[in-house]
Design an enzyme around this catalytic site. Structure first.
Site, PDB file in Angstrom:
ATOM      1  CE  LYS A 171     -34.811 -45.598 -11.267  1.00 34.68           C
ATOM      2  NZ  LYS A 171     -36.817 -46.581 -10.894  1.00 34.68           N
ATOM      3  CD  GLU A 247     -39.014 -30.832 -15.678  1.00 30.75           C
ATOM      4  OE1 GLU A 247     -39.902 -30.065 -14.437  1.00 30.75           O
ATOM      5  OE2 GLU A 247     -38.695 -31.605 -16.275  1.00 30.75           O
ATOM      6  CB  CYS A 281     -43.306 -30.638 -12.671  1.00 32.57           C
ATOM      7  SG  CYS A 281     -42.637 -30.769 -14.750  1.00 32.57           S
ATOM      8  CD  GLU A 382     -43.973 -29.704  -6.987  1.00 26.99           C
ATOM      9  OE1 GLU A 382     -43.202 -30.238  -6.671  1.00 26.99           O
ATOM     10  OE2 GLU A 382     -44.328 -29.539  -8.523  1.00 26.99           O
TER      11      GLU A 382
HETATM   12  P1  ADP Z   1     -41.235 -38.710  -6.830  1.00 26.63           P
HETATM   13  O1  ADP Z   1     -41.592 -37.388  -5.759  1.00 26.63           O
HETATM   14  O2  ADP Z   1     -42.219 -37.832  -7.915  1.00 26.63           O
HETATM   15  O3  ADP Z   1     -42.149 -40.119  -7.639  1.00 26.63           O
HETATM   16  P2  ADP Z   1     -38.810 -38.821  -7.030  1.00 26.63           P
HETATM   17  O4  ADP Z   1     -37.459 -38.175  -7.411  1.00 26.63           O
HETATM   18  O5  ADP Z   1     -39.081 -39.974  -5.434  1.00 26.63           O
HETATM   19  O6  ADP Z   1     -40.308 -38.399  -7.431  1.00 26.63           O
HETATM   20  O7  ADP Z   1     -38.727 -40.104  -8.183  1.00 26.63           O
HETATM   21  C1  ADP Z   1     -37.594 -39.808  -9.680  1.00 26.63           C
HETATM   22  C2  ADP Z   1     -37.528 -40.754  -9.887  1.00 26.63           C
HETATM   23  O8  ADP Z   1     -36.211 -40.800  -9.334  1.00 26.63           O
HETATM   24  C3  ADP Z   1     -37.693 -42.361 -10.442  1.00 26.63           C
HETATM   25  O9  ADP Z   1     -37.378 -43.188 -11.514  1.00 26.63           O
HETATM   26  C4  ADP Z   1     -37.397 -42.950  -8.939  1.00 26.63           C
HETATM   27  O10 ADP Z   1     -37.286 -44.744  -8.399  1.00 26.63           O
HETATM   28  C5  ADP Z   1     -35.848 -42.099  -8.707  1.00 26.63           C
HETATM   29  N1  ADP Z   1     -35.202 -42.240  -7.749  1.00 26.63           N
HETATM   30  C6  ADP Z   1     -35.488 -41.976  -6.516  1.00 26.63           C
HETATM   31  N2  ADP Z   1     -35.169 -41.747  -5.126  1.00 26.63           N
HETATM   32  C7  ADP Z   1     -33.480 -42.418  -6.532  1.00 26.63           C
HETATM   33  C8  ADP Z   1     -32.727 -42.125  -5.679  1.00 26.63           C
HETATM   34  N3  ADP Z   1     -32.323 -41.926  -4.278  1.00 26.63           N
HETATM   35  N4  ADP Z   1     -30.990 -42.103  -6.413  1.00 26.63           N
HETATM   36  C9  ADP Z   1     -31.882 -42.336  -7.770  1.00 26.63           C
HETATM   37  N5  ADP Z   1     -33.386 -42.300  -8.224  1.00 26.63           N
HETATM   38  C10 ADP Z   1     -34.206 -42.362  -7.070  1.00 26.63           C
END
Ligand code: ADP
Length: 479
Positions: A171, A247, A281, A382
């Site tokens: 994803k 990570e 990161c 961050e």
């Molecule tokens: P950023 O703030 O860098 O976008 P996120 O952690 O929000 O970091 O997003 C990183 C990835 O995790 C994206 O692909 C996002 O769609 C996915 N994501 C966001 N929320 C969830 C969740 N509750 N469970 C699994 N994946 C998620």
């Protein structure tokens, strides 16, 4: 369209969302928002490919050959993929060409070599037994990746997962799914990968959550925020206790001692934090300067920072492209205003750029704060943008206390010609990597990952293979 079982299919809900170029606002594509039903289908396809397909049982050398083919495919289409990455993410085209594509191809070539070389052991147990271990693939891997290095981070997970015989549901981030989708098209046309080995579902957090809570997923490999990591861990705990590797973020120290190579250290301090607009990161977002050289180093760094060009990511003269979104821009603005309120000294930058080629996107000036103290928010959290916090130190003891006084521990760097100090510090710093007299050292052969709240597990190197295999102990009574 979603890429499931080697075919392009419509999402169950028929829901699509728009993906735009953050630098211009231009519409790039309409992409499916995958629902739980779509994730179910993708997981079934990966499960079928794992349980019944040829992939895990294939001669590992043949699997290695397919990985080499994927690496070569990325190399062949590198120009096109770099352009797509730049348009989708806002990073400069030259950064995408140099920093994203070559390592994305290389990790497949590197992992291809491991496909038939990561083995179990024969162990000296007591009693009349032969005991040996098998390294087996874990099964269906859910790879959930972010928007800052969209294709590269996906490849860091795909390559070792595939080399070890796993199948994958990937994803991409909702904001930057286009290079992963293009890679799937290339794989379909040219790679000869068996059906269902790679599946791609696009969507938002709920799509990711459907993967991390799915009982048919054996492992989730995640890169992203600490907050999402916690949600993924909960989802694992509440479903099938799937394995997780993480990570996450960083607030990485870059430390300059008075005997540093001034010129190289300044350049590294500059690119350590401003590369990829600071949306990295491993950004060196805390610069520790020894008080003896504080003023001189900073003035040199400021001179260099003022020459950086912010603007059109496709222009080869540009150094800093557009932040990925308006949301990210507001986050950076918020941190800068907090820095000012808490008494840090704004030395350059501090506002967005809205003129010329930058009029439509989310551009922000490279920003440096001096006289930052350990208590300030900009020294602790961050920011994920082009903002540097400069902190003064006098003794090694004070320095180490400040460096380690953070929930994060991803990377670190230090600059000195004193070999004893370098090795002493390398042992004392709490971080997954220590770079001595350089910054941003990455190689497929060397492990990358964090300690503390920067996560666990490693990308790249043979350490990554551990994340994508399980060990089985086989005992034979010798009679
Ligand atoms: P950023 O703030 O860098 O976008 P996120 O952690 O929000 O970091 O997003 C990183 C990835 O995790 C994206 O692909 C996002 O769609 C996915 N994501 C966001 N929320 C969830 C969740 N509750 N469970 C699994 N994946 C998620």
């Amino acid at each position: 369209m979603l890429y499931i079982n080697g075919e392009w299919i419509e999402p169950h809900s028929k829901k699509y969302y728009e993906v735009t170029n953050p630098a211009t606002g231009e519409l790039l594509a309409k992409v499916p928002h995958a629902s739980k039903e779509d994730v179910d289908l993708a997981v079934s396809s990966a499960r079928e490919a794992f349980d019944k397909g040829p992939w895990p049982k294939m001669n590992p050398r043949e699997r290695g050959a397919i990985l080499h083919r994927i690496g070569s495919l990325i190399e062949k289409h590198a120009e096109e993929l770099a352009l797509l990455e730049s348009r989708n993410n806002g990073k400069t085209l030259k950064e995408a060409k140099r920093g994203d594509l070559p390592p994305a191809a290389e990790i497949f070539h590197y992992m291809a070599g491991w496909a038939d070389k990561y083995t179990g052991e024969t162990l000296p147990v007591s009693g009349p037994y032969l005991n040996y271990t098998l390294r087996e693939p874990v099964g269906v891997v859910g790879a959930i990746v972010p928007w800052n290095y969209p294709l590269l981070i996906a490849c860091w997970k795909l390559a070792p997962a595939l080399a070890m015989g796993n199948t994958v549901v990937l994803k991409p981030s909702e904001q930057t799914p286009l290079t992963a989708l293009r890679l799937a098209e290339l794989l379909q046309e040219e790679a000869d990968l068996p059906r269902g080995v790679i599946n791609i579902v696009t969507g938002f957090g709920d799509t990711g959550a459907a993967i991390s809570s799915h009982r048919g997923v054996d492992k989730v490999a995640f890169t992203g925020s600490v907050e999402t990591a916690r949600a993924i861990l909960h989802a694992s705990a509440e479903s099938n206790l799937k394995r997780i590797s993480l990570e996450l973020g960083g607030k990485s120290p870059n430390i300059i001692f008075p005997d540093a190579d001034f010129e190289r250290a300044t350049r590294a301090a500059l690119w350590g934090v401003f590369a990829n607009k600071g949306e990295v990161c491993s950004a060196g977002s805390r610069l520790f300067l020894h008080s003896e050289i504080y003023d001189r180093f900073l003035s040199h760094l400021l001179d260099k920072t003022r020459t950086l060009v912010v603007g059109d990511p496709l222009d080869p003269e540009t150094d800093i492209g557009s932040l990925v979104s308006g949301e990210q821009l507001s986050r950076v603005e918020q941190y800068v205003s907090t820095g000012l309120k808490e008494g840090a000294q704004l030395l350059c930058g501090g506002s967005r750029v809205t003129t010329g080629a930058a009029s439509k996107g989310f551009f922000y000036q490279p920003t440096i704060f001096g006289q930052v103290t350990q208590k300030m928010t900009i020294a602790r959290e961050e920011i994920f943008g082009p903002v540097l916090s400069v902190i003064r130190f006098k003794t090694e003891e004070d320095l180490i206390a400040m460096v380690n006084d953070t929930p994060y521990g991803l990377v670190s760097a230090l600059w000195t010609k004193d070999i004893e100090r370098a090795h002493r510090m390398a042992r004392q710093i709490d971080a997954g990597s220590v770079w001595i007299n350089d910054y941003n050292c990455f190689d497929s052969a060397s492990p990358f990952g964090g300690v503390k709240e920067s996560g666990w597990g490693r990308e790249m190197s043979h350490d990554a293979l551990n994340e994508y295999t399980r060990v089985k102990s086989v005992w034979i009574h010798l009679g």
